[in-house]
Design a protein around this motif. Sequence first.
Motif, PDB file in Angstrom:
ATOM      1  N   UNK A   1      35.398  45.816  28.202  1.00 26.82           N
ATOM      2  CA  UNK A   1      36.359  46.032  29.276  1.00 26.82           C
ATOM      3  C   UNK A   1      35.683  46.180  30.640  1.00 26.82           C
ATOM      4  N   UNK A   2      34.397  46.535  30.667  1.00 22.74           N
ATOM      5  CA  UNK A   2      33.679  46.660  31.939  1.00 22.74           C
ATOM      6  C   UNK A   2      33.472  45.315  32.619  1.00 22.74           C
ATOM      7  N   UNK A   3      33.741  44.236  31.910  1.00 25.79           N
ATOM      8  CA  UNK A   3      33.627  42.887  32.496  1.00 25.79           C
ATOM      9  C   UNK A   3      34.994  42.339  32.892  1.00 25.79           C
ATOM     10  N   UNK A   4      35.995  43.203  33.007  1.00 24.35           N
ATOM     11  CA  UNK A   4      37.338  42.750  33.340  1.00 24.35           C
ATOM     12  C   UNK A   4      37.395  42.061  34.699  1.00 24.35           C
ATOM     13  N   UNK A   5      36.535  42.484  35.626  1.00 25.06           N
ATOM     14  CA  UNK A   5      36.513  41.885  36.958  1.00 25.06           C
ATOM     15  C   UNK A   5      36.211  40.386  36.913  1.00 25.06           C
ATOM     16  N   UNK A   6      35.477  39.962  35.895  1.00 20.54           N
ATOM     17  CA  UNK A   6      35.029  38.567  35.827  1.00 20.54           C
ATOM     18  C   UNK A   6      36.204  37.596  35.674  1.00 20.54           C
ATOM     19  N   UNK A   7      37.044  37.723  34.612  1.00 25.06           N
ATOM     20  CA  UNK A   7      38.169  36.773  34.526  1.00 25.06           C
ATOM     21  C   UNK A   7      39.223  36.989  35.602  1.00 25.06           C
ATOM     22  N   UNK A   8      39.392  38.238  36.054  1.00 18.33           N
ATOM     23  CA  UNK A   8      40.389  38.492  37.092  1.00 18.33           C
ATOM     24  C   UNK A   8      40.085  37.695  38.358  1.00 18.33           C
ATOM     25  N   UNK A   9      38.829  37.761  38.802  1.00 16.75           N
ATOM     26  CA  UNK A   9      38.450  37.050  40.029  1.00 16.75           C
ATOM     27  C   UNK A   9      38.463  35.535  39.800  1.00 16.75           C
ATOM     28  N   UNK A  10      37.968  35.092  38.637  1.00 18.04           N
ATOM     29  CA  UNK A  10      37.943  33.654  38.352  1.00 18.04           C
ATOM     30  C   UNK A  10      39.354  33.064  38.384  1.00 18.04           C
ATOM     31  N   UNK A  11      40.293  33.746  37.747  1.00 19.18           N
ATOM     32  CA  UNK A  11      41.662  33.236  37.681  1.00 19.18           C
ATOM     33  C   UNK A  11      42.330  33.301  39.055  1.00 19.18           C
ATOM     34  N   UNK A  12      42.077  34.375  39.794  1.00 19.23           N
ATOM     35  CA  UNK A  12      42.666  34.500  41.130  1.00 19.23           C
ATOM     36  C   UNK A  12      42.166  33.410  42.087  1.00 19.23           C
ATOM     37  N   UNK A  13      40.954  32.916  41.843  1.00 21.78           N
ATOM     38  CA  UNK A  13      40.395  31.866  42.708  1.00 21.78           C
ATOM     39  C   UNK A  13      41.080  30.522  42.508  1.00 21.78           C
ATOM     40  N   UNK A  14      41.725  30.312  41.375  1.00 21.17           N
ATOM     41  CA  UNK A  14      42.395  29.029  41.125  1.00 21.17           C
ATOM     42  C   UNK A  14      43.911  29.151  41.031  1.00 21.17           C
ATOM     43  N   UNK A  15      44.423  30.371  40.870  1.00 19.64           N
ATOM     44  CA  UNK A  15      45.867  30.549  40.689  1.00 19.64           C
ATOM     45  C   UNK A  15      46.699  29.999  41.848  1.00 19.64           C
TER      46      UNK A  15
END
Length: 395
Positions: free
Chosen positions: A326-340
């Motif tokens: 869960x400490x890596x939650x920032x990784x998919x959040x930012x990746x998805x926000x960059x293309x959403x």
Amino acid sequence: MKTRKNSHGYINYLIIASISFIALYIRYLGRDVISGDFEDCLNSWYLEVTTPGPGIDSLLAYTGDYPMPYAFMIWLLGKLPIPFLYSLKMVNTLFDFIMAVLIGKITAYFKPENKNSFCLGYCITLLLPNVIINSAFWGQCDGLYTMFLFAAFYCWLQKKYPAMMIMFGLAFSYKLQSVFLLPFVLIVYWLEKEFSILQFLIIPATMLVMNIPAVIAGYSPAITFTKYMGQAGGYPWLYYFYPNLWFFFQARPYYLFSTGAIMLAVTALLIFVLLLVKRNVMPSRANALHILLWTAYTCGFFLPSMHERYGYFMELTAVIIAIVNIRRLWLPLIMILCTLPKYLYAVGVGENPLWLQMAEAIVNTLLYLSYTCLFWQKLFRKKAESSARIKQLAA
């Protein structure tokens, strides 16, 4: 104790059933959305392969740049007594669910101590905005080839190497971007030596089998591979809406700079492989997901003419990593926000002006560099420190 375990299992089943229903309903809401890509490409291809007549030789009229197995799938959908828009989205949704099952299994493999791992992987995948929009609103097929990529990765985890090659070949049969998995496959072959190099021949063999309908229609078997040649050079610029390095050089023409861009990606991957060999780091339960993500992310970040959708496989791999840790939650959040924003724009929601594209590219670049530093530091420093301790003990 047994009753508690059974009740926990029933709760998970109830959650899975509930989320499946909600995910289906959300996708149902997108049934009538007609994107620009559907109108200009997908529906045009459908008309090309169905208008000439009912025979399979109608495939000869296909002018699209997707491989022939996808054209054959469109031809088959034309046989159904429902509009093509609906049948296409139904197939996309089916692959969403199969992919969710695979991601649930992969998550459970890496986090077996948590009885909710499969449930989390399955449910989160089905509710991700990029997954929902891509298949049910946009009408795109990224879930199709990505499902086969995750199937190939899962087969590697199970040490079923021929099956891994078949799944990889199936993915390649539908989309050239399946190449994102190739660096990982080459790394595990080179470092583990657990399967023969001849097994790589299964990949083109699978692709040839998948192109049999096209051959029956009248194409040469060479169409299996020549279709990709036009696709690889079919875009004018290095930047094609995925927020990678080439946003900052978007006016550079593909035909002049694509070779250099490809070589840059290959060089970055080779440096990584050399470090793995030098430090004697092997793919394992502890690092396999991160190796998979970093090699795929590097392809997406450096290769030219990447569409906004081509971050799909990396984003879902990052989601698995976040569920496992869960400490890596920032990784998919930012990746998805960059293309959403681009996903939303593709289905007619909002805009994606140049200033927003710049913000996406800057954030994604910083994310790639940050993740590279963090991942390489953990991967190679720990191994170096471990080797140093062993040498001290030996002395």
